[in-house]
Design a protein around this motif. Sequence first.
Motif, PDB file in Angstrom:
ATOM      1  N   GLU A 242     -29.311  16.508 -48.796  1.00 37.93           N
ATOM      2  CA  GLU A 242     -28.126  17.515 -48.629  1.00 37.93           C
ATOM      3  C   GLU A 242     -27.348  17.036 -47.213  1.00 37.93           C
ATOM      4  OE1 GLU A 242     -29.069  21.458 -48.987  1.00 37.93           O
ATOM      5  OE2 GLU A 242     -30.123  21.058 -50.831  1.00 37.93           O
ATOM      6  N   THR A 243     -26.958  15.712 -47.126  1.00 34.25           N
ATOM      7  CA  THR A 243     -26.142  15.334 -45.885  1.00 34.25           C
ATOM      8  C   THR A 243     -24.579  15.313 -46.146  1.00 34.25           C
ATOM      9  OG1 THR A 243     -26.563  13.056 -46.560  1.00 34.25           O
ATOM     10  CG2 THR A 243     -28.124  14.266 -45.021  1.00 34.25           C
ATOM     11  N   LYS A 245     -20.716  16.194 -47.047  1.00 29.58           N
ATOM     12  CA  LYS A 245     -19.723  17.171 -46.398  1.00 29.58           C
ATOM     13  C   LYS A 245     -19.843  18.607 -47.336  1.00 29.58           C
ATOM     14  CE  LYS A 245     -14.933  17.915 -44.534  1.00 29.58           C
ATOM     15  NZ  LYS A 245     -13.847  17.290 -44.575  1.00 29.58           N
ATOM     16  N   SER A 247     -22.301  19.891 -49.016  1.00 29.60           N
ATOM     17  CA  SER A 247     -23.518  20.450 -48.496  1.00 29.60           C
ATOM     18  C   SER A 247     -23.537  21.076 -47.039  1.00 29.60           C
ATOM     19  CB  SER A 247     -24.761  19.659 -48.714  1.00 29.60           C
ATOM     20  OG  SER A 247     -24.760  19.274 -50.092  1.00 29.60           O
ATOM     21  N   ARG A 248     -22.876  20.411 -46.185  1.00 30.27           N
ATOM     22  CA  ARG A 248     -23.058  20.824 -44.863  1.00 30.27           C
ATOM     23  C   ARG A 248     -21.847  22.117 -44.792  1.00 30.27           C
ATOM     24  NH1 ARG A 248     -22.129  15.001 -43.747  1.00 30.27           N
ATOM     25  NH2 ARG A 248     -19.841  15.557 -42.778  1.00 30.27           N
ATOM     26  N   HIS A 251     -23.945  24.817 -45.815  1.00 33.19           N
ATOM     27  CA  HIS A 251     -25.224  25.286 -44.821  1.00 33.19           C
ATOM     28  C   HIS A 251     -24.304  26.294 -43.829  1.00 33.19           C
ATOM     29  CE1 HIS A 251     -27.370  21.498 -45.976  1.00 33.19           C
ATOM     30  NE2 HIS A 251     -27.284  22.345 -46.901  1.00 33.19           N
ATOM     31  N   ALA A 252     -23.068  25.960 -43.145  1.00 36.31           N
ATOM     32  CA  ALA A 252     -22.375  26.611 -42.134  1.00 36.31           C
ATOM     33  C   ALA A 252     -22.066  27.816 -42.900  1.00 36.31           C
ATOM     34  CB  ALA A 252     -21.131  25.774 -41.923  1.00 36.31           C
ATOM     35  N   ARG A 263     -34.037  23.648 -39.852  1.00 38.81           N
ATOM     36  CA  ARG A 263     -33.751  22.101 -39.566  1.00 38.81           C
ATOM     37  C   ARG A 263     -35.064  21.708 -38.668  1.00 38.81           C
ATOM     38  NH1 ARG A 263     -28.371  24.552 -38.922  1.00 38.81           N
ATOM     39  NH2 ARG A 263     -27.012  23.761 -40.442  1.00 38.81           N
TER      40      ARG A 263
END
Length: 347
Positions: A242-243, A245, A247-248, A251-252, A263
Motif C-alpha cells: 500500500e505505497t 498514491k 492508498s496513501r 490512509h490520510a 507505521r
Amino acid sequence: MGLNIALDLDQWRKWQHGRHPLRKLRAALRPAPDSGFAVAVRGDVPVVLVALDADTPTQRMSLLEPLKALGDMPAAVLAPAGLPGLRQILPGGPWREEPVRNMQLPGQLRQLSAVLAVGHYLPAGALAHAWSRQLGVKFDVVQHGLMTPHAPPLPQDAHLLAFSDADAEFWQSGRGDVTWDVVGSQLLWTAGAQGAERADGASRPVFLGQLHGAELPRSGFARAATQFCTATGAEYRPHPSETDKLSRLQHALWERRGVKIDRSGIPLAALNAPVASVFSTGVLEAAARGIPAWVTYPSPPTWLEEFWGRYGMSRWGTEPTPAPARPDLEPARAIAAIISNQVREVS
C-alpha cells in the motif's frame, strides 16, 4: 468452487491488469526494468532448481525452508538479477552466482531432476517452467498463500504441494493433468511453533490492510476497514504494497477521521494484539499463535463466504478463529522428502 480462470495464464494476466488500470498506465509510462536473471549454484551438478521471484516471508517459507531441509543436495536458485543479497539469504552453500545469458538454460543445469516454484505467473517462475519443459522434468508448485477464485492457474502437468486436499481440489479446478500432495503450510507451522508472548484480547485490535488486492473493489476493502476501526478503535496496519498514491490518500483520510495508522514496522509475526481482516493469511497466522483473529466484510460475495468456511475463519462478533490443524511432519521437510524422491526416480 474453483478458479475463475483455470487454465489460460494470458487470460488471467489480462484480468489482473484490468483490475488496476492506473497501475498499468504507470508501468507503461515508466522505463522497462531490467528483466535479466541470475542463478546461484551449490555443488557441481545441481539436481533441483528453485525459482525465487521475491524476497518475501511467504516465498522464504515456501521455497527456501524446503531448500534448507534438502541439506547439501546440489541445487540452484533462479532469481531476478536485481534481487539484492541473493547469496546471503540462501541456506547452506557455498553458493556461486552467475548471470543467465539470453534466457538460455545454463549448461550446468542440464542434469536437473526437479524444479520448485510458487507458480509460473511471475518472471523467474515462468523461465524455470520453460526450462522444466525443455528438460522434461517435474515442475512442483508450492502453495504459498490462501486460495481465492482469482488465483492464477497452475502450469500444465504441474505437481502441486498444497496446504490441504480442499485447496488442492480448488486450485486444480477439475483439470486432469495436475497431480498433488498435501504438505501443509510452512508459514502457519512456524507461527504455531512460535506462539505468542502475550495474547491479550483486551488490547487495541489491529486491522490488516489489503487495499492492494484485486479480488474485491478497493471501496469494499476500505469500507470494511472503516467500519471495523470505527466500531472497535482498532489501528489500521497497511499492507507493504500500500505505497501507491490512492492508498496513501486513504490512509490520510482515515487519520483525519481519528483512525490510527500503524507505521511501526513491527513484523506481523511479532504482533500480539487481536487482528481482523477481509481474507488475509495473517488471520490464520495469528490464530496459529493463539491470538484472537476474525474476518469481516460488508455483504460478502458467495466466494468470500466459501473462502472463510474453507479455512475455518470466524466472522467478527463470533468466537475467534481456531488454530489451523497442524500436520505431523513439518511442511518444509515434507516438501524436501518429495523432491528427494523425485530426484531418486530420475537418477
